[in-house]
Design an enzyme around this catalytic site. Structure first.
Site, PDB file in Angstrom:
ATOM      1  CE  LYS A 150      -3.342   2.848   0.543  1.00 27.22           C
ATOM      2  NZ  LYS A 150      -4.410   3.103  -0.394  1.00 27.22           N
TER       3      LYS A 150
ATOM      4  CB  CYS B 161      -4.237   8.938   0.058  1.00 25.27           C
ATOM      5  SG  CYS B 161      -5.968   8.631   0.389  1.00 25.27           S
TER       6      CYS B 161
ATOM      7  CE  LYS C 140      -9.550  12.160  -6.624  1.00 23.78           C
ATOM      8  NZ  LYS C 140      -9.107  10.830  -7.003  1.00 23.78           N
TER       9      LYS C 140
HETATM   10  C1  UGA Z   1      -4.855   7.824  -4.093  1.00 20.89           C
HETATM   11  C2  UGA Z   1      -4.504   6.592  -4.941  1.00 20.89           C
HETATM   12  O1  UGA Z   1      -4.586   6.928  -6.334  1.00 20.89           O
HETATM   13  C3  UGA Z   1      -5.460   5.432  -4.638  1.00 20.89           C
HETATM   14  O2  UGA Z   1      -5.069   4.278  -5.364  1.00 20.89           O
HETATM   15  C4  UGA Z   1      -5.412   5.125  -3.126  1.00 20.89           C
HETATM   16  O3  UGA Z   1      -6.303   4.083  -2.762  1.00 20.89           O
HETATM   17  C5  UGA Z   1      -5.784   6.388  -2.363  1.00 20.89           C
HETATM   18  O4  UGA Z   1      -4.851   7.448  -2.700  1.00 20.89           O
HETATM   19  C6  UGA Z   1      -5.724   6.068  -0.879  1.00 20.89           C
HETATM   20  O5  UGA Z   1      -4.634   5.741  -0.394  1.00 20.89           O
HETATM   21  O6  UGA Z   1      -6.766   6.018  -0.229  1.00 20.89           O
HETATM   22  P1  UGA Z   1      -6.681   9.790  -4.214  1.00 20.89           P
HETATM   23  O7  UGA Z   1      -5.884  10.454  -3.136  1.00 20.89           O
HETATM   24  O8  UGA Z   1      -8.159   9.685  -4.060  1.00 20.89           O
HETATM   25  O9  UGA Z   1      -6.144   8.280  -4.481  1.00 20.89           O
HETATM   26  O10 UGA Z   1      -6.426  10.637  -5.550  1.00 20.89           O
HETATM   27  P2  UGA Z   1      -5.533  10.514  -6.860  1.00 20.89           P
HETATM   28  O11 UGA Z   1      -6.417  10.491  -8.032  1.00 20.89           O
HETATM   29  O12 UGA Z   1      -4.521   9.469  -6.749  1.00 20.89           O
HETATM   30  O13 UGA Z   1      -4.795  11.944  -6.839  1.00 20.89           O
HETATM   31  C7  UGA Z   1      -3.882  12.302  -5.814  1.00 20.89           C
HETATM   32  C8  UGA Z   1      -3.234  13.632  -6.116  1.00 20.89           C
HETATM   33  O14 UGA Z   1      -2.357  13.531  -7.231  1.00 20.89           O
HETATM   34  C9  UGA Z   1      -4.209  14.747  -6.462  1.00 20.89           C
HETATM   35  O15 UGA Z   1      -3.800  15.909  -5.803  1.00 20.89           O
HETATM   36  C10 UGA Z   1      -4.093  14.890  -7.963  1.00 20.89           C
HETATM   37  O16 UGA Z   1      -4.376  16.204  -8.406  1.00 20.89           O
HETATM   38  C11 UGA Z   1      -2.615  14.573  -8.156  1.00 20.89           C
HETATM   39  N1  UGA Z   1      -2.288  14.076  -9.516  1.00 20.89           N
HETATM   40  C12 UGA Z   1      -2.743  12.871  -9.934  1.00 20.89           C
HETATM   41  C13 UGA Z   1      -1.452  14.830 -10.340  1.00 20.89           C
HETATM   42  O17 UGA Z   1      -0.998  15.944  -9.972  1.00 20.89           O
HETATM   43  N2  UGA Z   1      -1.101  14.336 -11.564  1.00 20.89           N
HETATM   44  C14 UGA Z   1      -1.564  13.133 -12.008  1.00 20.89           C
HETATM   45  O18 UGA Z   1      -1.194  12.729 -13.143  1.00 20.89           O
HETATM   46  C15 UGA Z   1      -2.415  12.381 -11.172  1.00 20.89           C
END
Ligand code: UGA
Length: 430
Positions: free
Chosen positions: A205, A261, A321
């Site tokens: 994880k 997360c 996001k």
């Molecule tokens: C993340 C993981 O993607 C999940 O697999 C995991 O289960 C979850 O954490 C957790 O541990 O509970 P989450 O925090 O909901 O999910 O959101 P993400 O979509 O992963 O985005 C995280 C951050 O990365 C956001 O701030 C988003 O804006 C940023 N991001 C994401 C980027 O800046 N660039 C990208 O290409 C993707």
């Protein structure tokens, strides 16, 4: 199967609701009476697309019930999920006090029939042993239970789909009987199954979230090179990501990663590494790049505006996001704090997170439509890439601005299109 889910945050609620939707009897446990009464009426206390529909249907159909007693729920269940919060403590290590309290509360309910206790919360390596030890300390015989690690990989905003169609289901167990119980429970779901020991599951994880954060920091560092040499990060990321060994996901350059997360789990892994005596310099750099990315963006705005004193900016999107109302560690918070501290004013629009921002930052002037944002501001700053911003009427958006300047923190727009509309454009690595 009869299931107890302790903790009704994102992970607990989504997991339990999906399991109820598959025909299991699910008892949710929470110590917050307000939350329980909201949930009992079929309402979800946060924004997650699709969740409320399934919850209310399952409550109505009798597949879901609620209690504030972990022991009562555990007595009635074969599988008990622990899904309580593990927020970072002062030193970045996860605070396990809620997990420990649950383990103590569960112990008296165990002994009458075999139970599988599942750590669904994101917990550091060794937490399955910790929970097991607490239960054993109450005199419960080993044969009465097993503690299994079963990390969750769902994302906010697409939580139902991620849970229904996971890439993988990871089960860390010492007893194959316990592992099989979980494998059976998840049999209707797609995705690879990986059965391993609890420590490996716990590490999977943290290693996954930290790797994704590293991927984003990496592309953001490349975006800085693009800004200096005149390359375009979108083309660079597309070219890099089309190598199937690398993959195109999580290569969207922007303001960096936030949310509930990544920041917590990257710090958690750093703290575990420290405890284990390993200096994880790479991961420290991942954090530094993330901090620097937003600082660099804010300083670009500050330089262009000649300081924030007496200036106003309009924030397009404030959730961490799109498709969530969650503002935990949102990049918008860093912009708001900086601008307000330097004597500027912030106006903000967000389709879901406005209320949360208003509660935390009362000086932010919230508007109900994105088109009201431009009124009298010196710059528009896109922080969260909600879909509704993608094909917006840029002329209408900017017509009442003091000066037409747009900072696009997520590269939603093409420079040529924005400039064609008579607006000065600043993107990320472009
Ligand atoms: C993340 C993981 O993607 C999940 O697999 C995991 O289960 C979850 O954490 C957790 O541990 O509970 P989450 O925090 O909901 O999910 O959101 P993400 O979509 O992963 O985005 C995280 C951050 O990365 C956001 O701030 C988003 O804006 C940023 N991001 C994401 C980027 O800046 N660039 C990208 O290409 C993707």
């Amino acid at each position: 199967m009869k299931i107890a889910v302790i903790g009704t945050g994102y992970v607990g609620l989504v997991t339990g609701v999906v399991l109820a939707d598959l025909g299991n009897d699910v008892i949710f446990v929470d110590i917050d009476p307000k939350k329980l009464s909201t949930l009992r009426s079929g309402k979800v206390p946060f924004f997650e697309p699709g969740l409320e529909e399934i919850l209310s249907r399952c409550v109505e159909d009798g597949f879901i019930s609620f209690t504030d007693s972990a022991a009562d729920a555990a007595k009635a269940s074969e599988i008990i999920f622990i899904a309580v919060g593990t927020p970072p403590a002062e030193d970045g290590s996860p605070d396990l006090s809620a997990i420990k309290a649950v383990a103590h509360a569960l112990a008296p309910a165990i002994g009458d029939g075999y139970k599988v206790i599942v750590n669904k919360s994101t917990v550091p390596v060794g937490s399955s042993d910790l929970v097991s030890g607490i239960i054993a300390s109450h005199g419960v015989p080993d044969s009465a239970y097993d503690v299994v690690s079963n990390p969750e990989f769902l994302r906010e905003g697409s939580a139902i789909r991620d849970t229904m169609e996971p890439d993988r289901i990871v089960v860390g167990a010492t007893n194959p009987v316990a592992a099989q119980k979980l494998i059976d429970l998840y049999s209707p779901l797609s995705g690879q199954r990986l059965v391993t020991d609890p420590k490996s599951a716990e590490l999977i994880k943290y290693a996954s979230n930290s790797f994704l954060a590293a991927k984003i920091s990496y592309i953001n560092a490349i975006s800085r090179l693009c800004e200096i040499c005149g390359a375009d990060i979108r083309d660079v990321a597309a070219g890099v990501g089309s190598d199937s060994r690398i993959g195109g996901q999580f290569l969207q350059a922007g303001l960096g990663w936030g949310g509930s997360c990544f920041p917590k789990d990257v710090l958690g892994l750093l703290s575990t590494s420290k405890q284990l005596g390993y200096d994880f310099g790479f991961l420290k750099a991942v954090v530094d790049i993330n901090d620097d990315q937003i600082a660099h963006f804010i300083s670009k705005i500050e330089t262009r505006l000649g300081g924030f004193e007496g200036k106003a900016i309009g924030l397009m999107g404030m959730a961490f996001k799109p498709n969530t109302d969650d503002i935990r560690d949102a990049r918008s918070e860093l912009v708001i704090k900086h601008v307000e501290a330097k004597g500027g004013k912030v106006r903000g629009y967000d389709p879901a997170a406005a209320e949360n921002i208003q509660a935390a930052y009362p000086n932010v002037e919230i508007v109900d439509s994105v088109y009201e944002l431009g009124d009298g501001v010196d710059a528009l700053v896109l922080v969260t890439e909600w879909n509704e911003f993608r094909q917006i009427d840029l002329k209408r958006l900017t017509e009442k601005m003091n000066q037409k300047v747009l900072f696009d923190g997520r590269n939603v727009y093409q420079r040529a299109v924005v400039e064609e509309a008579g607006i000065e454009y600043f993107g990320i690595g472009t």
